[in-house]
Design a protein around this motif. Structure first.
Motif, mmCIF file in Angstrom:
data_model
loop_
_atom_site.group_PDB
_atom_site.id
_atom_site.type_symbol
_atom_site.label_atom_id
_atom_site.label_comp_id
_atom_site.label_asym_id
_atom_site.label_seq_id
_atom_site.Cartn_x
_atom_site.Cartn_y
_atom_site.Cartn_z
ATOM 1 N N THR A 176 34.743 37.163 35.037
ATOM 2 C CA THR A 176 33.468 37.871 34.919
ATOM 3 C C THR A 176 33.555 39.275 35.496
ATOM 4 O O THR A 176 33.065 40.244 34.905
ATOM 5 C CB THR A 176 32.361 37.090 35.644
ATOM 6 N N ARG A 177 34.197 39.410 36.672
ATOM 7 C CA ARG A 177 34.287 40.718 37.304
ATOM 8 C C ARG A 177 35.143 41.674 36.491
ATOM 9 O O ARG A 177 34.814 42.861 36.363
ATOM 10 C CB ARG A 177 34.847 40.569 38.720
ATOM 11 N N TYR A 191 29.729 51.275 38.472
ATOM 12 C CA TYR A 191 30.000 50.077 39.271
ATOM 13 C C TYR A 191 31.503 49.894 39.495
ATOM 14 O O TYR A 191 32.316 50.210 38.631
ATOM 15 C CB TYR A 191 29.465 48.821 38.570
ATOM 16 N N ALA A 192 31.843 49.364 40.662
ATOM 17 C CA ALA A 192 33.215 48.972 40.959
ATOM 18 C C ALA A 192 33.209 47.521 41.421
ATOM 19 O O ALA A 192 32.410 47.141 42.290
ATOM 20 C CB ALA A 192 33.820 49.862 42.039
ATOM 21 N N PHE A 193 34.079 46.711 40.842
ATOM 22 C CA PHE A 193 34.134 45.286 41.151
ATOM 23 C C PHE A 193 35.480 44.935 41.773
ATOM 24 O O PHE A 193 36.512 45.488 41.389
ATOM 25 C CB PHE A 193 33.939 44.445 39.884
ATOM 26 N N ARG A 194 35.429 44.024 42.714
ATOM 27 C CA ARG A 194 36.645 43.548 43.360
ATOM 28 C C ARG A 194 36.990 42.163 42.833
ATOM 29 O O ARG A 194 36.223 41.211 43.022
ATOM 30 C CB ARG A 194 36.455 43.498 44.875
ATOM 31 N N GLY A 251 29.927 40.553 49.816
ATOM 32 C CA GLY A 251 29.737 41.004 48.451
ATOM 33 C C GLY A 251 31.044 41.467 47.837
ATOM 34 O O GLY A 251 32.043 41.677 48.511
ATOM 35 N N ASN A 252 31.024 41.623 46.515
ATOM 36 C CA ASN A 252 32.253 41.917 45.792
ATOM 37 C C ASN A 252 32.112 43.039 44.774
ATOM 38 O O ASN A 252 33.005 43.266 43.970
ATOM 39 C CB ASN A 252 32.740 40.648 45.080
ATOM 40 N N SER A 253 30.984 43.740 44.770
ATOM 41 C CA SER A 253 30.816 44.871 43.861
ATOM 42 C C SER A 253 29.966 45.935 44.538
ATOM 43 O O SER A 253 29.168 45.636 45.433
ATOM 44 C CB SER A 253 30.164 44.424 42.553
ATOM 45 N N ILE A 254 30.140 47.169 44.103
ATOM 46 C CA ILE A 254 29.422 48.297 44.694
ATOM 47 C C ILE A 254 28.923 49.212 43.590
ATOM 48 O O ILE A 254 29.653 49.499 42.628
ATOM 49 C CB ILE A 254 30.329 49.103 45.652
ATOM 50 N N PHE A 255 27.671 49.654 43.727
ATOM 51 C CA PHE A 255 27.123 50.651 42.811
ATOM 52 C C PHE A 255 27.428 52.031 43.383
ATOM 53 O O PHE A 255 27.049 52.343 44.510
ATOM 54 C CB PHE A 255 25.614 50.465 42.653
ATOM 55 N N ASP A 309 44.013 45.941 44.691
ATOM 56 C CA ASP A 309 45.091 45.007 45.026
ATOM 57 C C ASP A 309 45.038 44.660 46.509
ATOM 58 O O ASP A 309 44.837 45.528 47.356
ATOM 59 C CB ASP A 309 46.453 45.620 44.693
ATOM 60 N N VAL A 310 45.219 43.390 46.793
ATOM 61 C CA VAL A 310 45.189 42.940 48.174
ATOM 62 C C VAL A 310 46.413 43.480 48.915
ATOM 63 O O VAL A 310 47.408 43.884 48.297
ATOM 64 C CB VAL A 310 45.163 41.399 48.225
ATOM 65 N N ASP A 311 46.349 43.502 50.243
ATOM 66 C CA ASP A 311 47.479 43.957 51.048
ATOM 67 C C ASP A 311 48.720 43.108 50.750
ATOM 68 O O ASP A 311 48.616 41.936 50.370
ATOM 69 C CB ASP A 311 47.156 43.853 52.538
#
Length: 482
Positions: A54-55, A83-86, A103-107, A445-447
């Protein structure tokens, strides 16, 4: 340990398993534990897979929606936002960590920094915030209780039934008896961890690192081993089953329920941070000093205006080869972003210090240690969230400044100033939609596994210390068994 002693340990373990197989309570508890772990792994994996899909789709739609906007004034697009989604990490199917709260997204929009949105637990009731039935929650909180219910009477039962003296008289050492009971409980641990381990290994096909997977499995194995030792110690100390169970229930409540809350409260007290309202007022006060980027006549931009006239060697802003309003907007955004980043860094440093304080409680609670270890290894810790905030802020700034550049170079200053004169003037103060192709493809990307493993070292040391201390206590008690 000699071969003879090891064979005796195995005999004791087999005898313990025969007892459990005849016990309805033990078999019921074991079945519940396996069912809970297995079902939570399946449900959480399906949920996280759907969220990931979905993201990714939403990120693509957000970028496409932005690029397909019609001809507009560039500053309208600044406020239209993006929007940016993680996307979740592969191992987050087992431990969503703080993502459920942060949360996992930012406007992303001009002139401000928004917080992350769509946090499942933040939007939940007070009851759901006690913990959702994720694999991590079940193994961290419920598995120790299951071990207690199965093994609380391991040694004390032998005392109550008066078989302990008979076993000791036959030459069975107290340490051998305890080791055999421990081996039986470790087999239970293996059954509980098996679904977790298999699911973790499956994440390798999704791109997860082997180091991260192994660290995750070993961490939980150490944690449940701590509880095996706690159970053995209590059952060895108390002569009655009731005393052993009461003590273990108290220890479980203290270490799994009370101490994590104490750690959180202590961290907030030790590292106080300003509230949201207080911070918002402070930010607004600082931003007011910078002037209004929508007003080219604001005194705050007088010096900036003079520097531009000197740079281009002209006498008035009308003679500038670029749009002065766009330049003011760009300069204002840069200054505002600097102030916003300063406050954001202060908040993130405060949150990080609070987290570090709470992690110190892993020395007195294995639950705190495994919770920290799990989130760090999985990639759902506060450090990862902060990096997401920083990267999305850079994305926000770049896309806003990209639009400001369009404003500066593609729109005439006089046309811009007269945009509200009439309908025709408003239409003229627009630029073509082809200018909206400025967004960067955003992927988070995760560390690396090495970085995560390095961060998790203190938590591993905390669990190992627990094991060393408990083994020492059990050895001491084993010598005194009579």
């Amino acid at each position: 340990m000699s071969k003879n002693n090891f064979s005796k340990v195995v005999i004791v373990a087999k005898d313990e398993w025969r007892y459990w197989l005849r016990s309805k309570l033990a078999m019921t508890v074991l079945a519940i534990g396996l069912l809970l772990t297995l079902s939570s792994v399946v449900v959480t994996a399906i949920t996280m897979h759907e969220l990931s899909h979905t993201r990714n789709e939403l990120q693509s739609n957000a970028e496409q929606s932005f690029a397909e906007q019609p001809d507009r004034h560039p500053h309208r697009m600044v406020h239209y936002g993006h929007y940016a989604f993680r996307t979740p990490t592969p191992l987050s199917t087992l431990d969503p960590g703080i993502d459920a709260y942060t949360g996992n997204s930012i406007f992303l929009e001009g002139h401000r920094q928004n917080s992350a949105m769509f946090a499942e637990q933040r939007q939940g009731t007070a009851l759901t915030k006690l913990g959702s039935l994720t694999p991590a929650f079940i193994v961290q909180t419920l598995a120790p209780l299951l071990l207690i219910l199965i093994g609380y009477s391991s040694i004390s039962r032998e005392r109550e039934s008066q078989t302990l003296s008979y076993l000791l008289a036959q030459g069975t050492k107290g340490s051998t008896l305890i080791a055999g009971k421990g081996l039986a409980l470790l087999c239970v641990v293996g059954l509980i961890i098996a679904p977790l381990a298999v699911s973790a290994l499956f994440t390798l096909s999704a791109g997860e690192s082997l180091l991260a997977v192994v660290s995750f499995i070993v961490g939980y194995a150490l944690y449940l081993s701590v509880w095996v030792l706690v159970v053995l110690l209590a059952s060895s100390v108390f002569s009655k089953n009731s005393g052993s169970f009461t003590a273990l229930a108290f220890v479980w409540i203290l270490l799994c329920i009370v101490m994590p809350r104490v750690a959180s409260t202590s961290a907030s007290t030790a590292v106080p941070s300003a509230g949201k309202i207080e911070t918002d007022f402070a930010v607004k006060a600082e931003l007011r000093k910078l002037g209004d980027g929508h007003n080219t006549n604001d005194p705050a931009f007088k010096q900036f205006k003079q520097s531009l006239l000197k740079k281009y060697n002209v006498n008035s802003i009308d003679e500038l080869p670029v749009n002065f309003r766009g330049l003011v907007a760009s300069e204002s955004e840069a200054k505002q972003t600097k102030v916003l980043n300063q406050f954001a860094e202060q908040r993130m440093q405060s949150e990080l210090k609070q987290t570090q304080v709470s992690r110190y409680f892993g020395w007195v609670s294995p639950m705190v240690a495994i919770r920290s270890l799990s989130m760090i290894v999985v990639g759902t810790s506060i450090e990862t969230h902060h990096r997401f905030l920083r990267e999305t802020e850079q994305l926000r700034f770049d896309f806003v400044q990209g639009l400001n550049k369009v404003h500066i170079e593609k729109l005439d200053y006089q046309v811009d100033m007269n945009r509200n004169a009439n309908t025709e003037a408003t239409k003229k103060a627009r630029v073509g939609s082809e200018n909206w192709q400025i967004l960067q493809n955003f992927t988070f990307d995760v560390d690396s596994a090495d970085v995560r493993a390095q961060r998790s070292v203190p938590a591993f040391l905390q669990l190992i210390l627990w094991i060393v201390v408990l083994v020492g206590g059990i050895k001491l008690v084993g010598k005194r068994l009579i």
